[in-house]
Design a protein around this motif. Structure first.
Motif, PDB file in Angstrom:
ATOM      1  N   ILE A  57     -14.280  75.033  23.630  1.00 55.88           N
ATOM      2  CA  ILE A  57     -13.438  76.324  23.131  1.00 55.88           C
ATOM      3  C   ILE A  57     -12.048  75.905  23.189  1.00 55.88           C
ATOM      4  O   ILE A  57     -11.115  76.327  22.378  1.00 55.88           O
ATOM      5  CB  ILE A  57     -13.904  77.603  23.837  1.00 55.88           C
ATOM      6  N   LEU A  58     -11.610  75.758  24.379  1.00 57.43           N
ATOM      7  CA  LEU A  58      -9.974  75.439  24.852  1.00 57.43           C
ATOM      8  C   LEU A  58      -9.614  74.240  24.088  1.00 57.43           C
ATOM      9  O   LEU A  58      -8.517  73.974  23.645  1.00 57.43           O
ATOM     10  CB  LEU A  58      -9.814  75.367  26.163  1.00 57.43           C
ATOM     11  N   GLY A  59     -10.519  73.100  23.832  1.00 57.74           N
ATOM     12  CA  GLY A  59     -10.109  71.972  23.094  1.00 57.74           C
ATOM     13  C   GLY A  59      -9.798  72.340  21.660  1.00 57.74           C
ATOM     14  O   GLY A  59      -9.048  71.487  20.847  1.00 57.74           O
ATOM     15  N   ALA A  60     -10.045  73.351  21.233  1.00 56.32           N
ATOM     16  CA  ALA A  60     -10.096  73.530  19.797  1.00 56.32           C
ATOM     17  C   ALA A  60      -8.800  74.079  19.563  1.00 56.32           C
ATOM     18  O   ALA A  60      -8.001  74.181  18.284  1.00 56.32           O
ATOM     19  CB  ALA A  60     -10.848  75.032  19.180  1.00 56.32           C
ATOM     20  N   LEU A  61      -7.755  74.484  20.569  1.00 57.50           N
ATOM     21  CA  LEU A  61      -6.541  74.691  20.621  1.00 57.50           C
ATOM     22  C   LEU A  61      -5.555  73.736  20.226  1.00 57.50           C
ATOM     23  O   LEU A  61      -4.316  73.647  20.026  1.00 57.50           O
ATOM     24  CB  LEU A  61      -5.896  75.596  21.915  1.00 57.50           C
ATOM     25  N   GLU A  62      -5.870  72.241  20.588  1.00 56.12           N
ATOM     26  CA  GLU A  62      -4.926  71.300  20.308  1.00 56.12           C
ATOM     27  C   GLU A  62      -4.616  71.406  18.844  1.00 56.12           C
ATOM     28  O   GLU A  62      -4.974  71.787  17.759  1.00 56.12           O
ATOM     29  CB  GLU A  62      -6.061  69.892  20.176  1.00 56.12           C
ATOM     30  N   PRO A  63      -3.304  70.721  18.771  1.00 59.12           N
ATOM     31  CA  PRO A  63      -2.616  70.623  17.303  1.00 59.12           C
ATOM     32  C   PRO A  63      -3.259  70.183  16.356  1.00 59.12           C
ATOM     33  O   PRO A  63      -3.146  70.384  15.170  1.00 59.12           O
ATOM     34  CB  PRO A  63      -1.423  69.845  17.884  1.00 59.12           C
ATOM     35  N   MET A  64      -4.364  69.119  16.623  1.00 60.10           N
ATOM     36  CA  MET A  64      -5.046  68.419  15.515  1.00 60.10           C
ATOM     37  C   MET A  64      -6.499  68.425  15.756  1.00 60.10           C
ATOM     38  O   MET A  64      -6.961  67.845  17.104  1.00 60.10           O
ATOM     39  CB  MET A  64      -4.515  66.982  15.334  1.00 60.10           C
ATOM     40  N   LEU A  65      -7.356  68.833  14.951  1.00 66.56           N
ATOM     41  CA  LEU A  65      -9.073  68.673  15.161  1.00 66.56           C
ATOM     42  C   LEU A  65      -9.486  68.104  14.313  1.00 66.56           C
ATOM     43  O   LEU A  65      -9.476  68.011  13.128  1.00 66.56           O
ATOM     44  CB  LEU A  65      -9.406  70.252  15.245  1.00 66.56           C
ATOM     45  N   SER A  66     -10.593  67.211  14.543  1.00 63.33           N
ATOM     46  CA  SER A  66     -11.543  66.673  13.753  1.00 63.33           C
ATOM     47  C   SER A  66     -12.581  67.665  13.229  1.00 63.33           C
ATOM     48  O   SER A  66     -12.696  68.664  14.240  1.00 63.33           O
ATOM     49  CB  SER A  66     -12.280  65.417  14.494  1.00 63.33           C
ATOM     50  N   ASP A  67     -13.243  67.204  12.388  1.00 67.32           N
ATOM     51  CA  ASP A  67     -14.259  68.265  11.912  1.00 67.32           C
ATOM     52  C   ASP A  67     -15.561  68.438  13.038  1.00 67.32           C
ATOM     53  O   ASP A  67     -16.112  69.539  13.302  1.00 67.32           O
ATOM     54  CB  ASP A  67     -14.983  67.881  10.605  1.00 67.32           C
ATOM     55  N   ALA A  68     -15.673  67.368  13.797  1.00 69.69           N
ATOM     56  CA  ALA A  68     -16.851  67.569  14.934  1.00 69.69           C
ATOM     57  C   ALA A  68     -16.107  68.359  15.892  1.00 69.69           C
ATOM     58  O   ALA A  68     -17.037  68.936  16.430  1.00 69.69           O
ATOM     59  CB  ALA A  68     -17.095  66.069  15.469  1.00 69.69           C
ATOM     60  N   GLU A  69     -14.907  68.316  16.375  1.00 70.90           N
ATOM     61  CA  GLU A  69     -14.329  69.163  17.371  1.00 70.90           C
ATOM     62  C   GLU A  69     -14.549  70.471  16.912  1.00 70.90           C
ATOM     63  O   GLU A  69     -14.531  71.352  17.555  1.00 70.90           O
ATOM     64  CB  GLU A  69     -13.008  68.631  17.666  1.00 70.90           C
ATOM     65  N   MET A  70     -14.134  70.895  15.569  1.00 71.06           N
ATOM     66  CA  MET A  70     -13.957  72.100  15.183  1.00 71.06           C
ATOM     67  C   MET A  70     -15.482  72.761  15.355  1.00 71.06           C
ATOM     68  O   MET A  70     -15.760  73.815  15.831  1.00 71.06           O
ATOM     69  CB  MET A  70     -13.342  72.258  13.936  1.00 71.06           C
ATOM     70  N   ALA A  71     -16.349  71.930  15.074  1.00 69.87           N
ATOM     71  CA  ALA A  71     -17.747  72.282  14.965  1.00 69.87           C
ATOM     72  C   ALA A  71     -18.444  72.724  16.260  1.00 69.87           C
ATOM     73  O   ALA A  71     -19.021  73.463  16.540  1.00 69.87           O
ATOM     74  CB  ALA A  71     -18.660  71.368  14.214  1.00 69.87           C
ATOM     75  N   ARG A  72     -17.895  71.952  17.256  1.00 67.68           N
ATOM     76  CA  ARG A  72     -18.278  71.940  18.522  1.00 67.68           C
ATOM     77  C   ARG A  72     -17.698  73.140  19.197  1.00 67.68           C
ATOM     78  O   ARG A  72     -18.534  73.985  20.023  1.00 67.68           O
ATOM     79  CB  ARG A  72     -17.989  70.629  19.334  1.00 67.68           C
ATOM     80  N   GLY A  73     -16.436  73.606  18.592  1.00 68.11           N
ATOM     81  CA  GLY A  73     -15.949  74.646  19.351  1.00 68.11           C
ATOM     82  C   GLY A  73     -16.319  75.939  18.780  1.00 68.11           C
ATOM     83  O   GLY A  73     -16.762  77.054  19.543  1.00 68.11           O
ATOM     84  N   ASN A  74     -16.899  75.936  17.396  1.00 65.61           N
ATOM     85  CA  ASN A  74     -17.542  77.114  17.025  1.00 65.61           C
ATOM     86  C   ASN A  74     -18.853  77.316  17.525  1.00 65.61           C
ATOM     87  O   ASN A  74     -19.304  78.536  17.650  1.00 65.61           O
ATOM     88  CB  ASN A  74     -17.319  77.017  15.389  1.00 65.61           C
ATOM     89  N   ARG A  75     -19.777  76.355  17.836  1.00 66.78           N
ATOM     90  CA  ARG A  75     -21.043  76.286  18.251  1.00 66.78           C
ATOM     91  C   ARG A  75     -20.914  76.759  19.664  1.00 66.78           C
ATOM     92  O   ARG A  75     -21.769  77.764  20.136  1.00 66.78           O
ATOM     93  CB  ARG A  75     -21.630  75.154  18.189  1.00 66.78           C
TER      94      ARG A  75
END
Length: 398
Positions: free
Chosen positions: A166-184
């Motif tokens: 969840i906190l990693g999703a605040l990074e300036p750049m996100l991959s699709d996998a990171e976005m999906a992981r944060g939402n999940r």
């Protein structure tokens, strides 16, 4: 070419951002980003922004909508939690948290924290080599914050991974996998909290020590169900990540500066100022954000209304205009007006608890294992916003 592009940092930045920070401080105090946002790095500028809640707001709906999508779990979380909100929600939730972390409550927590730290030290003593994040630094705040919300101990296993996602999703750049992981992670976290909240509604805890009960009581005073869930997630995330980084970085610094470790062992009364110096040197939270509500001027440059500001805490904490010899670790440094806990009305509500956790963890670790040695294989967390370690292997020699 910009001095520092947060979406494309220079090679080696995650390991050592401080050369880039020095460049910002001296040559580019207003650093424009390709996306139109601005990096501010000087201590005085951050202080101005933190204190002026009229021209600089924390609400990030306009920024997070395009980033996460307005119907996503991450958008719901990061636009509802305490840190990215302004009054009246910020006032209501902060009042609840401050009340639960009053001096008497923290004093009552200290014996249990000491027992927890000692039990972790006992477990590590049985092994020749240990991993200081998983075995020690990361285990402490999970227990402390879990106790604040009175979450069953055998159900705390997923908290660290959810927090990182969840906190990693605040990074300036996100991959699709990171976005999906944060939402999940947000979705799973809410599902996890549902039965805990339902049980607490039927069996309220002591509001003097149980933050969840306090938050639920506040629900009738204007805190909605969504706000309740998302701020429970925020408490668990914020208390975990930053304190883990504080403890891990402190032990890493004392390994790199053996003379300072000897100084602290010889003068354990320095632990209070030492913790603040660890926070200054290796701030767990490296970047904060605000949004301008009107045109503002810094260093002769006009920044338009609606601009996202990236506040470089890690740079400000080494600003030579404020700190003598800023790149030197001084355990006795006074004054030490670092920005590790932000400032103004959004000063970290858990700062006293974090300092207590850092003090007890480092103090008792050094007393038990004064000759520890961090070995090859340390791995940084790999993020710009939060600075710490994912792995920190060590030999204890105790």
């Amino acid at each position: 070419m910009t001095v520092l592009d947060l979406t494309d940092p220079p090679a080696g930045f995650h390991d050592d951002p401080y050369p880039a920070y020095r460049h910002l401080l001296e040559d580019c105090p207003v650093c424009w980003q390709p996306d139109g946002s601005v990096v501010l790095s000087r201590h005085a500028d951050l202080d101005t922004v933190y204190r002026d809640t009229r021209r600089f707001i924390s609400d990030k709906r306009d920024v997070f909508g395009p980033k996460f999508g307005p119907d996503s779990p991450l958008y719901e979380h990061h636009t509802t939690s305490l840190v990215f909100n302004d009054p009246p929600l910020h006032t209501r939730v902060r009042k609840v948290m401050v009340g639960a972390m009053n001096p008497r409550a923290l004093q009552q927590m200290e014996p249990g924290l000491i027992r927890l730290v000692d039990s972790l030290l006992d477990a590590m003593a049985e092994h020749a080599e240990v991993e200081l994040i998983a075995d020690f630094a990361g285990a402490i705040p999970i227990e402390v914050i879990g106790n604040l919300l009175d979450i069953p101990r055998d159900e705390r296993g997923p908290l660290r991974d959810w927090s990182l996602a969840i906190l990693g999703a605040l990074e300036p750049m996100l991959s699709d996998a990171e976005m999906a992981r944060g939402n999940r992670a947000v979705t799973e976290f809410k599902d996890y909290l549902r039965h805990i909240i339902e049980d607490r509604a039927a069996n309220p805890g002591d509001p003097e020590t149980d933050v969840l009960t306090r938050l639920m009581q506040a629900e009738g005073e204007g805190l909605t169900e969504v706000e309740l869930y998302q701020n429970c997630i925020f408490i668990l995330n914020a208390g975990h990540e930053t304190t883990t980084n504080l403890i891990g970085s402190a032990l890493w610094l004392l390994d790199r500066h053996r003379d300072k470790r000897a100084e602290l062992l010889a003068s354990p009364g320095l632990i209070g100022t030492a913790v603040d110096e660890f926070l200054r040197m290796e701030s767990p939270n490296q970047i904060g954000n605000r949004l301008t509500t009107q045109d503002v001027e810094f260093h002769g440059q006009t920044i338009p209304a609606g601009t996202d500001l990236n506040l470089m805490i890690g740079a400000a904490n080494r600003d030579p205009r404020v700190f003598d010899d800023p790149n030197t670790l001084r355990l006795e440094r006074r004054p030490n007006k670092h920005h590790a806990f932000a400032g103004g009305p959004h000063t970290c509500v858990g700062l006293t608890l974090a300092r207590m956790e850092g003090r007890i963890a480092v103090e008792r670790f050094l007393a038990r294992f004064p000759d520890y040695e961090i070995t090859d294989g340390a791995v940084r967390g790999g993020r710009l916003r939060f600075r710490g370690f994912a792995r920190l292997p060590a030999i204890l020699k105790g």
